[in-house]
Design a protein around this motif. Structure first.
Motif, mmCIF file in Angstrom:
data_model
loop_
_atom_site.group_PDB
_atom_site.id
_atom_site.type_symbol
_atom_site.label_atom_id
_atom_site.label_comp_id
_atom_site.label_asym_id
_atom_site.label_seq_id
_atom_site.Cartn_x
_atom_site.Cartn_y
_atom_site.Cartn_z
ATOM 1 N N ASP B 53 6.934 -16.127 3.976
ATOM 2 C CA ASP B 53 6.825 -16.480 2.560
ATOM 3 C C ASP B 53 6.726 -15.156 1.793
ATOM 4 O OD1 ASP B 53 5.899 -16.965 0.024
ATOM 5 O OD2 ASP B 53 4.608 -18.642 0.608
ATOM 6 N N LEU B 54 7.767 -14.838 1.032
ATOM 7 C CA LEU B 54 7.851 -13.518 0.398
ATOM 8 C C LEU B 54 6.674 -13.230 -0.531
ATOM 9 C CD1 LEU B 54 11.630 -12.963 -0.398
ATOM 10 C CD2 LEU B 54 10.204 -11.773 1.265
ATOM 11 N N ASP B 55 6.252 -14.251 -1.288
ATOM 12 C CA ASP B 55 5.123 -14.050 -2.216
ATOM 13 C C ASP B 55 3.862 -13.677 -1.449
ATOM 14 O OD1 ASP B 55 6.660 -14.542 -4.372
ATOM 15 O OD2 ASP B 55 6.182 -16.699 -4.460
ATOM 16 N N TYR B 56 3.653 -14.410 -0.366
ATOM 17 C CA TYR B 56 2.443 -14.157 0.418
ATOM 18 C C TYR B 56 2.515 -12.780 1.086
ATOM 19 C CZ TYR B 56 -1.282 -14.533 3.773
ATOM 20 O OH TYR B 56 -2.399 -14.270 4.499
ATOM 21 N N ILE B 57 3.686 -12.479 1.632
ATOM 22 C CA ILE B 57 3.862 -11.164 2.282
ATOM 23 C C ILE B 57 3.608 -10.037 1.276
ATOM 24 C CG2 ILE B 57 5.550 -9.632 3.397
ATOM 25 C CD1 ILE B 57 4.683 -11.861 5.226
ATOM 26 N N GLY B 58 4.065 -10.247 0.044
ATOM 27 C CA GLY B 58 3.850 -9.245 -1.016
ATOM 28 C C GLY B 58 2.369 -9.027 -1.254
ATOM 29 N N ASP B 59 1.619 -10.142 -1.352
ATOM 30 C CA ASP B 59 0.166 -10.042 -1.571
ATOM 31 C C ASP B 59 -0.508 -9.363 -0.388
ATOM 32 O OD1 ASP B 59 0.482 -11.300 -3.939
ATOM 33 O OD2 ASP B 59 -0.095 -13.299 -3.213
ATOM 34 N N PHE B 60 -0.021 -9.708 0.797
ATOM 35 C CA PHE B 60 -0.610 -9.138 2.009
ATOM 36 C C PHE B 60 -0.405 -7.623 2.045
ATOM 37 C CE2 PHE B 60 0.210 -7.623 6.354
ATOM 38 C CZ PHE B 60 -1.066 -7.764 6.866
ATOM 39 N N ILE B 61 0.822 -7.179 1.700
ATOM 40 C CA ILE B 61 1.112 -5.735 1.711
ATOM 41 C C ILE B 61 0.226 -5.018 0.692
ATOM 42 C CG2 ILE B 61 2.889 -4.010 1.143
ATOM 43 C CD1 ILE B 61 4.931 -5.936 2.411
ATOM 44 N N THR B 62 0.040 -5.639 -0.467
ATOM 45 C CA THR B 62 -0.802 -5.023 -1.495
ATOM 46 C C THR B 62 -2.237 -4.867 -0.992
ATOM 47 O OG1 THR B 62 0.557 -6.109 -3.155
ATOM 48 C CG2 THR B 62 -1.541 -5.242 -3.908
ATOM 49 N N ALA B 63 -2.748 -5.926 -0.357
ATOM 50 C CA ALA B 63 -4.128 -5.878 0.140
ATOM 51 C C ALA B 63 -4.266 -4.855 1.267
ATOM 52 C CB ALA B 63 -4.536 -7.271 0.642
ATOM 53 N N ALA B 64 -3.255 -4.818 2.140
ATOM 54 C CA ALA B 64 -3.292 -3.855 3.252
ATOM 55 C C ALA B 64 -3.234 -2.429 2.717
ATOM 56 C CB ALA B 64 -2.110 -4.117 4.187
ATOM 57 N N ALA B 65 -2.402 -2.210 1.687
ATOM 58 C CA ALA B 65 -2.286 -0.872 1.085
ATOM 59 C C ALA B 65 -3.607 -0.458 0.460
ATOM 60 C CB ALA B 65 -1.181 -0.866 0.040
ATOM 61 N N ALA B 66 -4.328 -1.431 -0.102
ATOM 62 C CA ALA B 66 -5.620 -1.124 -0.725
ATOM 63 C C ALA B 66 -6.612 -0.631 0.325
ATOM 64 C CB ALA B 66 -6.163 -2.367 -1.429
ATOM 65 N N VAL B 67 -6.563 -1.234 1.509
ATOM 66 C CA VAL B 67 -7.452 -0.794 2.593
ATOM 67 C C VAL B 67 -7.119 0.644 2.995
ATOM 68 C CG1 VAL B 67 -8.121 -1.204 5.001
ATOM 69 C CG2 VAL B 67 -7.774 -3.141 3.462
ATOM 70 N N ILE B 68 -5.819 0.914 3.160
ATOM 71 C CA ILE B 68 -5.382 2.264 3.571
ATOM 72 C C ILE B 68 -5.784 3.289 2.509
ATOM 73 C CG2 ILE B 68 -3.357 3.705 4.056
ATOM 74 C CD1 ILE B 68 -2.016 1.104 5.104
ATOM 75 N N LYS B 69 -5.555 2.941 1.236
ATOM 76 C CA LYS B 69 -5.877 3.856 0.134
ATOM 77 C C LYS B 69 -7.377 4.153 0.093
ATOM 78 C CE LYS B 69 -5.327 4.452 -4.839
ATOM 79 N NZ LYS B 69 -5.110 3.765 -6.111
ATOM 80 N N ALA B 70 -8.172 3.078 0.272
ATOM 81 C CA ALA B 70 -9.624 3.252 0.213
ATOM 82 C C ALA B 70 -10.109 4.163 1.330
ATOM 83 C CB ALA B 70 -10.298 1.888 0.311
ATOM 84 N N LYS B 71 -9.556 3.971 2.523
ATOM 85 C CA LYS B 71 -9.972 4.800 3.648
ATOM 86 C C LYS B 71 -9.544 6.250 3.425
ATOM 87 C CE LYS B 71 -9.810 5.490 8.592
ATOM 88 N NZ LYS B 71 -9.385 5.067 9.904
ATOM 89 N N ALA B 72 -8.293 6.412 2.982
ATOM 90 C CA ALA B 72 -7.773 7.768 2.733
ATOM 91 C C ALA B 72 -8.610 8.467 1.668
ATOM 92 C CB ALA B 72 -6.314 7.682 2.293
ATOM 93 N N HIS B 73 -8.971 7.729 0.633
ATOM 94 C CA HIS B 73 -9.738 8.302 -0.472
ATOM 95 C C HIS B 73 -11.093 8.817 0.010
ATOM 96 C CE1 HIS B 73 -12.028 8.147 -4.353
ATOM 97 N NE2 HIS B 73 -10.978 8.881 -4.683
ATOM 98 N N LYS B 74 -11.657 8.079 0.946
ATOM 99 C CA LYS B 74 -12.987 8.459 1.434
ATOM 100 C C LYS B 74 -12.932 9.610 2.442
ATOM 101 C CE LYS B 74 -15.808 5.848 -0.746
ATOM 102 N NZ LYS B 74 -16.845 6.448 -1.580
ATOM 103 N N LEU B 75 -11.872 9.638 3.238
ATOM 104 C CA LEU B 75 -11.835 10.605 4.341
ATOM 105 C C LEU B 75 -11.108 11.906 4.017
ATOM 106 C CD1 LEU B 75 -11.234 8.306 7.434
ATOM 107 C CD2 LEU B 75 -13.366 9.315 6.643
ATOM 108 N N LEU B 76 -10.073 11.821 3.165
ATOM 109 C CA LEU B 76 -9.289 13.028 2.881
ATOM 110 C C LEU B 76 -10.032 13.911 1.889
ATOM 111 C CD1 LEU B 76 -5.689 11.520 2.634
ATOM 112 C CD2 LEU B 76 -6.675 12.849 4.501
ATOM 113 N N PRO B 77 -9.747 15.228 1.895
ATOM 114 C CA PRO B 77 -10.390 16.114 0.914
ATOM 115 C C PRO B 77 -9.993 15.717 -0.511
ATOM 116 C CG PRO B 77 -8.700 17.278 2.165
ATOM 117 C CD PRO B 77 -8.862 15.942 2.795
#
Lengths: 177, 259
Positions: B53-77
């Protein structure tokens, strides 16, 4: 050299020089001592101001230059020579920031103005009012911009010290609102 | 940690919650394996949805990207552009886009506006001076001279150099040159020519051996070829009567009658 001859010589040098001629340069060319040069130029400036001449000697960009007197602008502009292009408000803003903050990088400038400055910077460089004076010791070695002697000349400044200090009076007024 | 229930939206909400927890410092970012979470999540998505389901996959990618961004923000200089105020001309676009996204505090905004406002005084002063000096015309051609754009060294190309050279050559005294043709003595070709001349009629008249148009090099070439053929004993030359034509024949045909 007699005083009269020195006067005539200095007058000729100021007239013929393509750029404002400094006291040091006059000294090197004529061999006259700085005090005599200063005295001669001062007396010439007074003479030109008092006489019916349409010429004046001004101290600008660290040197002396002969210019026409402002009152003849309407007639002289019809000659269609040396007519200056206007400087836009964004260009004036950019010049003001560079003049006070130099040397300054483009992003620093843009940070103060809040808008991009690429086009304005290019125009000011083309008019020789600013120049790239170096590179900042920072990643990417961004270019540093400074004003030129043409900038001083354009605005009739003898040096950057002649720029009024930034008092922030209007900023205080701004705060009152 | 992630609840893979049969509720598709629940999975996305869990990912969003995880991202927020990382941002707030409630979860140790180094302990979170983004890879494992996302692999498990993708399996969960496959299991729950069955069909894409493209709509759902889109939401899922956004949520997954938010997790990656949050982790990167905390760990990277921290971002050097924000901390050091070090700018790169080439990356100014990035800098500005970051700047436009930046949320200004009231104090920062006020300080920024004040700094900008202070320069407005300078702008007024420059505008006043610009207007005053607009009415003044400098002496001689000074303005014109100063307005000339200096030529960059690399603007001097080969055509410019050739043009400058041409001017110098025009002034230099003209020398006279003569054409000296190159001698082309092809002995082999001349030998073959003599042979073919003799073969046709069984003999050849000496003066008819030479190529037309007759050139000095051609004459010498044919004559040298003739001497070479005589030396080899292949041909002989003879004269039947006084002041008669010199005849050239093959040696075998005229044995005993040679020079």
């Amino acid at each position: 050299m007699e005083y009269k001859e020195a006067k005539a010589l200095i007058e000729a040098l100021i007239f013929a020089s393509p750029n404002p001629i400094s006291k040091n340069r006059i000294e090197k060319i004529t061999g006259l001592d700085p005090k005599t040069i200063e005295s001669v130029i001062k007396s010439m400036q007074e003479r030109y101001m008092q006489s019916d001449s349409g010429i004046q000697i001004v101290f600008v960009a660290g040197g002396y230059e002969m210019t026409t007197k402002p009152k003849f602008v309407n007639y002289l502009s019809k000659l269609n020579v040396g007519v200056r292009q206007t400087i836009s408000r964004p260009a004036l803003e950019t010049l003001a920031i560079i003049a006070y903050k130099q040397p300054i990088t483009k992003p620093e400038l843009e940070n103060i103005r809040g808008v991009r400055a690429d086009s304005v910077l290019n125009t000011l460089i083309e008019r020789h009012l600013i120049r790239v004076s170096g590179r900042k010791r920072a990643p990417g070695r961004p270019a540093l911009y400074s004003t030129t002697s043409e900038f001083l000349r354009w605005f009739g400044l003898s040096s950057l010290d002649e720029l009024p200090p930034l008092t922030g009076d209007s900023a205080s007024l701004f705060l009152e609102y | 940690m992630i609840d893979f229930s049969d509720n598709p939206q629940g999975l996305i909400k869990n990912l969003e919650s995880l991202a927020k927890a990382i941002e707030r410092g409630e979860t140790e970012p180094a302990s979170i394996s983004v890879h494992d979470i996302l692999v498990d999540s993708i399996h969960g998505v496959d299991r729950i949805l069955g069909e894409p389901d493209l709509d759902y996959i889109g939401d899922f990618i956004t949520a997954a990207a938010a997790v990656i961004k949050a982790k990167a923000h905390k760990l990277l200089p921290p971002d050097e552009y924000e901390d050091d105020n070090v700018e790169n001309t080439e990356e100014s676009e990035l800098f500005l886009s970051q700047d436009s996204d930046k949320e200004w505090s009231n104090e920062e905004l006020l300080a920024h506006l004040m700094e900008y406002r202070i320069f407005q005084d300078a702008v007024e002063e420059l505008a006043r001076r610009d207007k005053a000096w607009r009415d003044v015309f400098p002496g001689s051609d000074s303005h014109k001279v100063s307005k000339e754009i200096p030529m960059a060294p690399n603007k001097m190309g080969i055509p410019d150099l050739l043009s400058a050279l041409k001017d110098i050559l025009m002034d230099a005294p003209r020398e006279e040159f003569y054409y000296v043709p190159r001698d082309e003595l092809n002995l082999e070709r001349s030998i073959n020519h003599i042979r073919s001349c003799i073969k046709g009629k069984g003999e050849a008249v000496f003066c008819e051996l030479f190529f037309h148009p007759i050139t000095r090099a051609g004459v010498i070439g044919v004559f040298l070829a003739l001497l070479e053929l005589i030396r080899l004993g292949e041909i002989i030359v003879h004269q039947d009567q006084q002041f008669g034509e010199i005849i050239v024949t093959f040696a075998l045909e005229e044995q005993g009658n040679g020079i």
